[in-house]
Design an enzyme around this catalytic site. Sequence first.
Site, PDB file in Angstrom:
ATOM      1  N   SER A 132      53.768  45.706  40.850  1.00 46.19           N
ATOM      2  CA  SER A 132      54.261  45.308  39.526  1.00 46.19           C
ATOM      3  C   SER A 132      55.482  46.163  39.238  1.00 46.19           C
ATOM      4  CB  SER A 132      53.184  45.585  38.476  1.00 46.19           C
ATOM      5  OG  SER A 132      53.739  45.465  37.177  1.00 46.19           O
ATOM      6  N   TYR A 145      46.349  50.678  34.086  1.00 45.39           N
ATOM      7  CA  TYR A 145      46.795  49.628  35.021  1.00 45.39           C
ATOM      8  C   TYR A 145      48.020  50.112  35.797  1.00 45.39           C
ATOM      9  CZ  TYR A 145      49.038  45.138  36.333  1.00 45.39           C
ATOM     10  OH  TYR A 145      49.646  44.097  37.002  1.00 45.39           O
TER      11      TYR A 145
HETATM   12  N1  LIG Z   1      51.057  38.186  35.210  1.00 49.96           N
HETATM   13  C1  LIG Z   1      51.850  39.242  35.223  1.00 49.96           C
HETATM   14  O1  LIG Z   1      52.595  39.477  34.242  1.00 49.96           O
HETATM   15  C2  LIG Z   1      51.902  40.168  36.412  1.00 49.96           C
HETATM   16  C3  LIG Z   1      52.962  41.104  36.477  1.00 49.96           C
HETATM   17  C4  LIG Z   1      53.018  41.985  37.548  1.00 49.96           C
HETATM   18  C5  LIG Z   1      52.062  41.922  38.547  1.00 49.96           C
HETATM   19  N2  LIG Z   1      51.056  41.004  38.465  1.00 49.96           N
HETATM   20  C6  LIG Z   1      50.051  41.022  39.533  1.00 49.96           C
HETATM   21  O2  LIG Z   1      49.968  39.750  40.140  1.00 49.96           O
HETATM   22  C7  LIG Z   1      48.653  39.524  40.627  1.00 49.96           C
HETATM   23  C8  LIG Z   1      48.132  38.196  40.100  1.00 49.96           C
HETATM   24  O3  LIG Z   1      48.091  38.291  38.684  1.00 49.96           O
HETATM   25  P1  LIG Z   1      48.007  37.018  37.729  1.00 49.96           P
HETATM   26  O4  LIG Z   1      49.006  37.226  36.674  1.00 49.96           O
HETATM   27  O5  LIG Z   1      48.018  35.764  38.518  1.00 49.96           O
HETATM   28  O6  LIG Z   1      46.575  37.273  37.085  1.00 49.96           O
HETATM   29  P2  LIG Z   1      45.399  36.278  36.650  1.00 49.96           P
HETATM   30  O7  LIG Z   1      45.945  34.975  36.244  1.00 49.96           O
HETATM   31  O8  LIG Z   1      44.569  37.067  35.689  1.00 49.96           O
HETATM   32  O9  LIG Z   1      44.605  36.099  38.030  1.00 49.96           O
HETATM   33  C9  LIG Z   1      44.002  37.206  38.636  1.00 49.96           C
HETATM   34  C10 LIG Z   1      43.327  36.725  39.899  1.00 49.96           C
HETATM   35  O10 LIG Z   1      42.720  37.856  40.532  1.00 49.96           O
HETATM   36  C11 LIG Z   1      41.368  37.526  40.785  1.00 49.96           C
HETATM   37  N3  LIG Z   1      40.507  38.701  40.857  1.00 49.96           N
HETATM   38  C12 LIG Z   1      40.277  39.656  39.925  1.00 49.96           C
HETATM   39  N4  LIG Z   1      39.377  40.541  40.388  1.00 49.96           N
HETATM   40  C13 LIG Z   1      39.043  40.138  41.649  1.00 49.96           C
HETATM   41  C14 LIG Z   1      38.162  40.627  42.636  1.00 49.96           C
HETATM   42  N5  LIG Z   1      37.414  41.719  42.446  1.00 49.96           N
HETATM   43  N6  LIG Z   1      38.088  39.961  43.826  1.00 49.96           N
HETATM   44  C15 LIG Z   1      38.822  38.849  44.040  1.00 49.96           C
HETATM   45  N7  LIG Z   1      39.638  38.313  43.123  1.00 49.96           N
HETATM   46  C16 LIG Z   1      39.748  38.961  41.943  1.00 49.96           C
HETATM   47  C17 LIG Z   1      40.978  36.614  39.638  1.00 49.96           C
HETATM   48  O11 LIG Z   1      39.772  35.941  39.961  1.00 49.96           O
HETATM   49  P3  LIG Z   1      38.701  35.485  38.818  1.00 49.96           P
HETATM   50  O12 LIG Z   1      39.179  34.175  38.279  1.00 49.96           O
HETATM   51  O13 LIG Z   1      37.415  35.408  39.547  1.00 49.96           O
HETATM   52  O14 LIG Z   1      38.710  36.557  37.756  1.00 49.96           O
HETATM   53  C18 LIG Z   1      42.207  35.726  39.604  1.00 49.96           C
HETATM   54  O15 LIG Z   1      42.166  34.780  40.642  1.00 49.96           O
HETATM   55  C19 LIG Z   1      47.829  40.734  40.159  1.00 49.96           C
HETATM   56  O16 LIG Z   1      47.717  41.668  41.210  1.00 49.96           O
HETATM   57  C20 LIG Z   1      48.651  41.303  39.021  1.00 49.96           C
HETATM   58  O17 LIG Z   1      48.402  42.675  38.807  1.00 49.96           O
HETATM   59  C21 LIG Z   1      50.952  40.118  37.438  1.00 49.96           C
END
Ligand SMILES: NC(=O)c1ccc[n+]([C@@H]2O[C@H](COP(=O)([O-])OP(=O)(O)OC[C@H]3O[C@@H](n4cnc5c(N)ncnc54)[C@H](OP(=O)(O)O)[C@@H]3O)[C@@H](O)[C@H]2O)c1
Length: 238
Positions: A132, A145
């Site tokens: 991130s 985080y």
């Molecule tokens: N959105 C942002 O602004 C942002 C910015 C920077 C980085 N990121 C990074 O990008 C990645 C994806 O984020 P996102 O925004 O797509 O988040 P999201 O929509 O909340 O999705 C998170 C995903 O991770 C899965 N997950 C959580 N805990 C898990 C576990 N123990 N084992 C397997 N899967 C698990 C969730 O599954 P469930 O449905 O089962 O919970 C979901 O599929 C993350 O690493 C996040 O930190 C996001």
Amino acid sequence: MDLKSKVILVTGANRGIGAELVRSFLKHDVEKVYATARNISSLPNFNDSRVVPLKLDITSKEDVAAAVNLVVQLDILVNNAGVMTYSNVITSSIEQLTEDMDVNYYGTLRVSQAFTPLIEKRGGGAIVNLNSIVSYAPPLAITGYSASKAALFSATQAQRAILKTKNIEVIGVYPGPIDTDLAKDLPLDKASVIDTAENIVNGIIEGKEDIYPDPTSSQLAQLWGSNPKALENFFANM
Ligand SMILES: NC(=O)c1ccc[n+]([C@@H]2O[C@H](COP(=O)([O-])OP(=O)(O)OC[C@H]3O[C@@H](n4cnc5c(N)ncnc54)[C@H](OP(=O)(O)O)[C@@H]3O)[C@@H](O)[C@H]2O)c1
């Protein structure tokens, strides 16, 4: 990296950036995409016979071992699964702070350690870590985080140095705020998840080591690159 005939695995592929990454990879001539999720019934129908659904909770040793046995061949591992708590390194309990670390740091490393030998057996490939822009400095609302993503940033650099001789590229992705469930309570402008996933996949194809997939992350990465203290101060005053 040419995606032709590649076997790819994406963690957390049921929603958010992970689901869009699967859709973006499928636009290319890939051989197979393992779409993994804690609960496979939560996976969308990707309508493509190249997609193999697979159960994988990245915090579960048993799930990871079972997944490695099933996958057998792998070229590209995408460590996307993650959580974000609103914890505070001064006031939150260690138990609260552990949640981000368990998934974002230890969970991601568990998966990388388990799948790296499969990538090695193919003669090389790539590991892509969803870090991130807050890996570089902590906004005050999400310091627990940020610390977990800073740890993952360090591990990304270490993996890159260690795996260089094995022909395994280690790619860090550093998004800013993206329009997914994870960021829904952040009062910020957010980039489209579809554009973000496209930019990540294009970055992999172009051979980038560090990918800033949205306008905010590109801008903040420039600030950090020219003056790391300026990013620290920017986030401290948000
Ligand atoms: N959105 C942002 O602004 C942002 C910015 C920077 C980085 N990121 C990074 O990008 C990645 C994806 O984020 P996102 O925004 O797509 O988040 P999201 O929509 O909340 O999705 C998170 C995903 O991770 C899965 N997950 C959580 N805990 C898990 C576990 N123990 N084992 C397997 N899967 C698990 C969730 O599954 P469930 O449905 O089962 O919970 C979901 O599929 C993350 O690493 C996040 O930190 C996001």
